[in-house]
Design a protein around this motif. Structure first.
Motif, PDB file in Angstrom:
ATOM      1  N   GLU A   1      65.325  58.001  72.081  1.00  0.00           N
ATOM      2  CA  GLU A   1      64.572  59.197  71.733  1.00  0.00           C
ATOM      3  C   GLU A   1      64.526  59.396  70.224  1.00  0.00           C
ATOM      4  OE1 GLU A   1      62.735  61.326  73.537  1.00  0.00           O
ATOM      5  OE2 GLU A   1      63.039  59.875  75.159  1.00  0.00           O
ATOM      6  N   LYS A   2      65.670  59.123  69.573  1.00  0.00           N
ATOM      7  CA  LYS A   2      65.693  59.212  68.103  1.00  0.00           C
ATOM      8  C   LYS A   2      64.681  58.253  67.485  1.00  0.00           C
ATOM      9  CE  LYS A   2      70.468  60.699  67.267  1.00  0.00           C
ATOM     10  NZ  LYS A   2      71.766  60.283  66.679  1.00  0.00           N
ATOM     11  N   LYS A   3      64.626  57.034  68.039  1.00  0.00           N
ATOM     12  CA  LYS A   3      63.688  56.014  67.536  1.00  0.00           C
ATOM     13  C   LYS A   3      62.248  56.477  67.722  1.00  0.00           C
ATOM     14  CE  LYS A   3      62.570  51.099  67.852  1.00  0.00           C
ATOM     15  NZ  LYS A   3      62.867  49.818  68.548  1.00  0.00           N
ATOM     16  N   LYS A   4      61.944  57.044  68.906  1.00  0.00           N
ATOM     17  CA  LYS A   4      60.599  57.541  69.174  1.00  0.00           C
ATOM     18  C   LYS A   4      60.238  58.667  68.197  1.00  0.00           C
ATOM     19  CE  LYS A   4      59.314  58.350  73.388  1.00  0.00           C
ATOM     20  NZ  LYS A   4      59.347  58.810  74.796  1.00  0.00           N
ATOM     21  N   ILE A   5      61.230  59.564  67.968  1.00  0.00           N
ATOM     22  CA  ILE A   5      60.985  60.677  67.040  1.00  0.00           C
ATOM     23  C   ILE A   5      60.740  60.155  65.632  1.00  0.00           C
ATOM     24  CG2 ILE A   5      62.066  62.684  65.928  1.00  0.00           C
ATOM     25  CD1 ILE A   5      63.494  63.198  68.624  1.00  0.00           C
ATOM     26  N   ARG A   6      61.546  59.152  65.191  1.00  0.00           N
ATOM     27  CA  ARG A   6      61.368  58.574  63.856  1.00  0.00           C
ATOM     28  C   ARG A   6      59.994  57.911  63.735  1.00  0.00           C
ATOM     29  NH1 ARG A   6      66.899  57.016  64.293  1.00  0.00           N
ATOM     30  NH2 ARG A   6      66.264  54.948  65.022  1.00  0.00           N
ATOM     31  N   GLN A   7      59.610  57.150  64.777  1.00  0.00           N
ATOM     32  CA  GLN A   7      58.312  56.482  64.760  1.00  0.00           C
ATOM     33  C   GLN A   7      57.160  57.486  64.700  1.00  0.00           C
ATOM     34  OE1 GLN A   7      58.569  54.038  68.272  1.00  0.00           O
ATOM     35  NE2 GLN A   7      59.420  52.283  67.163  1.00  0.00           N
ATOM     36  N   GLU A   8      57.294  58.572  65.499  1.00  0.00           N
ATOM     37  CA  GLU A   8      56.262  59.607  65.499  1.00  0.00           C
ATOM     38  C   GLU A   8      56.186  60.297  64.134  1.00  0.00           C
ATOM     39  OE1 GLU A   8      53.209  62.013  67.060  1.00  0.00           O
ATOM     40  OE2 GLU A   8      54.102  60.101  67.690  1.00  0.00           O
ATOM     41  N   TYR A   9      57.354  60.541  63.546  1.00  0.00           N
ATOM     42  CA  TYR A   9      57.381  61.167  62.225  1.00  0.00           C
ATOM     43  C   TYR A   9      56.741  60.265  61.179  1.00  0.00           C
ATOM     44  CZ  TYR A   9      59.203  62.926  57.805  1.00  0.00           C
ATOM     45  OH  TYR A   9      59.316  63.384  56.526  1.00  0.00           O
ATOM     46  N   GLU A  10      57.087  58.948  61.242  1.00  0.00           N
ATOM     47  CA  GLU A  10      56.504  57.992  60.291  1.00  0.00           C
ATOM     48  C   GLU A  10      54.992  57.901  60.465  1.00  0.00           C
ATOM     49  OE1 GLU A  10      58.594  54.411  61.041  1.00  0.00           O
ATOM     50  OE2 GLU A  10      60.446  55.041  60.032  1.00  0.00           O
ATOM     51  N   ARG A  11      54.544  57.934  61.745  1.00  0.00           N
ATOM     52  CA  ARG A  11      53.105  57.869  62.016  1.00  0.00           C
ATOM     53  C   ARG A  11      52.396  59.089  61.427  1.00  0.00           C
ATOM     54  NH1 ARG A  11      49.452  59.748  65.540  1.00  0.00           N
ATOM     55  NH2 ARG A  11      51.006  61.023  66.614  1.00  0.00           N
ATOM     56  N   LYS A  12      52.963  60.265  61.666  1.00  0.00           N
ATOM     57  CA  LYS A  12      52.353  61.484  61.136  1.00  0.00           C
ATOM     58  C   LYS A  12      52.424  61.530  59.611  1.00  0.00           C
ATOM     59  CE  LYS A  12      52.938  64.406  65.206  1.00  0.00           C
ATOM     60  NZ  LYS A  12      53.513  65.648  65.759  1.00  0.00           N
ATOM     61  N   GLU A  13      53.533  61.014  59.062  1.00  0.00           N
ATOM     62  CA  GLU A  13      53.679  60.972  57.608  1.00  0.00           C
ATOM     63  C   GLU A  13      52.612  60.075  56.988  1.00  0.00           C
ATOM     64  OE1 GLU A  13      57.437  60.755  54.549  1.00  0.00           O
ATOM     65  OE2 GLU A  13      57.312  59.233  56.120  1.00  0.00           O
ATOM     66  N   LYS A  14      52.340  58.937  57.645  1.00  0.00           N
ATOM     67  CA  LYS A  14      51.289  58.034  57.168  1.00  0.00           C
ATOM     68  C   LYS A  14      49.922  58.702  57.256  1.00  0.00           C
ATOM     69  CE  LYS A  14      53.593  53.639  58.151  1.00  0.00           C
ATOM     70  NZ  LYS A  14      53.601  52.411  59.006  1.00  0.00           N
ATOM     71  N   GLN A  15      49.689  59.413  58.370  1.00  0.00           N
ATOM     72  CA  GLN A  15      48.418  60.122  58.520  1.00  0.00           C
ATOM     73  C   GLN A  15      48.228  61.151  57.411  1.00  0.00           C
ATOM     74  OE1 GLN A  15      48.545  61.744  62.488  1.00  0.00           O
ATOM     75  NE2 GLN A  15      47.560  59.951  63.399  1.00  0.00           N
ATOM     76  N   VAL A  16      49.286  61.903  57.125  1.00  0.00           N
ATOM     77  CA  VAL A  16      49.225  62.902  56.051  1.00  0.00           C
ATOM     78  C   VAL A  16      48.951  62.222  54.717  1.00  0.00           C
ATOM     79  CG1 VAL A  16      50.565  64.584  54.722  1.00  0.00           C
ATOM     80  CG2 VAL A  16      50.699  64.574  57.224  1.00  0.00           C
TER      81      VAL A  16
END
Length: 229
Positions: free
Chosen positions: A47-62
């Motif tokens: 779950e931590k990995k999924k959260i990190r990946q989602e955060y990185e994805r959103k950070e890239k989008q931003v």
């Protein structure tokens, strides 16, 4: 072996079996606890990995959105700067066009007559035709008539040919711009010469000369005005 001994031995066996069962139950409980903790840790890490990946994805989008917005703002600023530069250059050209009217103003007739003669000679040298049609503004007809003979002789001397036949066309160039005809065709002065068949034309008006000079000098004008940009 009497009944007491048998009973005692049975009790010992029961205690032994119960002890083994308890030990086995403890082992199973400990093992189950360890497996549960391992599985729980794996689930938490997943779950931590999924959260990190989602955060990185959103950070890239931003980050991408920021870059796009910055690029758009930069382009908009550049367009505004270019538009302002074009407006300034256009205003300079418009001011130069207005100044041209002073050249042909009645207060400068002697200067303008000499200029008309030079423009006619230049046009004749470009055409090199024995018979030429000349067009001017209606207001300039008398001035052109005054200098035409001198212009023909000057041309003949320079080109070493006979004096050409020059006819003043009665279809005139547009008049100088005025408040009454602000948006209509206008001419600041000068002449247009053409071969008699109309195939060769030399536009030697003040407006045409300004256009040529302005177009030729435009890079130099921009460099002087916008060197910092």
């Amino acid at each position: 072996m009497n009944d007491a001994d048998v009973s005692k031995q049975i009790q010992q066996m029961v205690r032994f079996i119960r002890q083994e069962a308890e030990e086995k139950a403890n082992e199973i409980s400990v093992s189950a606890e360890e497996e549960f903790n391992i599985e729980k840790l794996q689930l938490v890490e997943a779950e931590k990995k999924k959260i990190r990946q989602e955060y990185e994805r959103k950070e890239k989008q931003v980050d991408v959105r920021k870059k796009i917005e910055y690029s758009m703002q930069l382009n908009a600023s550049r367009i505004k700067v270019l538009q302002a530069q074009d407006d300034l250059v256009s205003s300079m050209k418009e001011a130069a066009s207005k100044d041209l009217l002073n050249v042909s103003h009645h207060h400068n007739h002697h200067i303008y007559k000499k200029l008309l003669q030079d423009l006619i000679v230049q046009g004749l040298l470009r055409l090199k035709e024995p018979s030429v049609l000349l067009r001017c503004r209606e207001a300039d007809v008398s001035l052109v008539e005054d200098v035409l003979d001198a212009a023909k002789e000057e041309y003949a001397e320079k080109a070493q040919v006979h004096t050409p036949d020059v006819i003043i066309d009665r279809i005139y160039l547009p008049p100088a711009p005025s408040h009454h005809n602000a948006h209509g065709p206008s001419c600041a002065g000068g002449v247009v010469l053409a071969s008699r068949d109309g195939r060769i034309v030399c536009e030697n008006t003040l407006d045409a000369r300004l256009e040529v000079v302005f177009r030729k000098k435009l890079p130099e004008i921009r460099k002087c005005l916008f060197v910092a940009a």
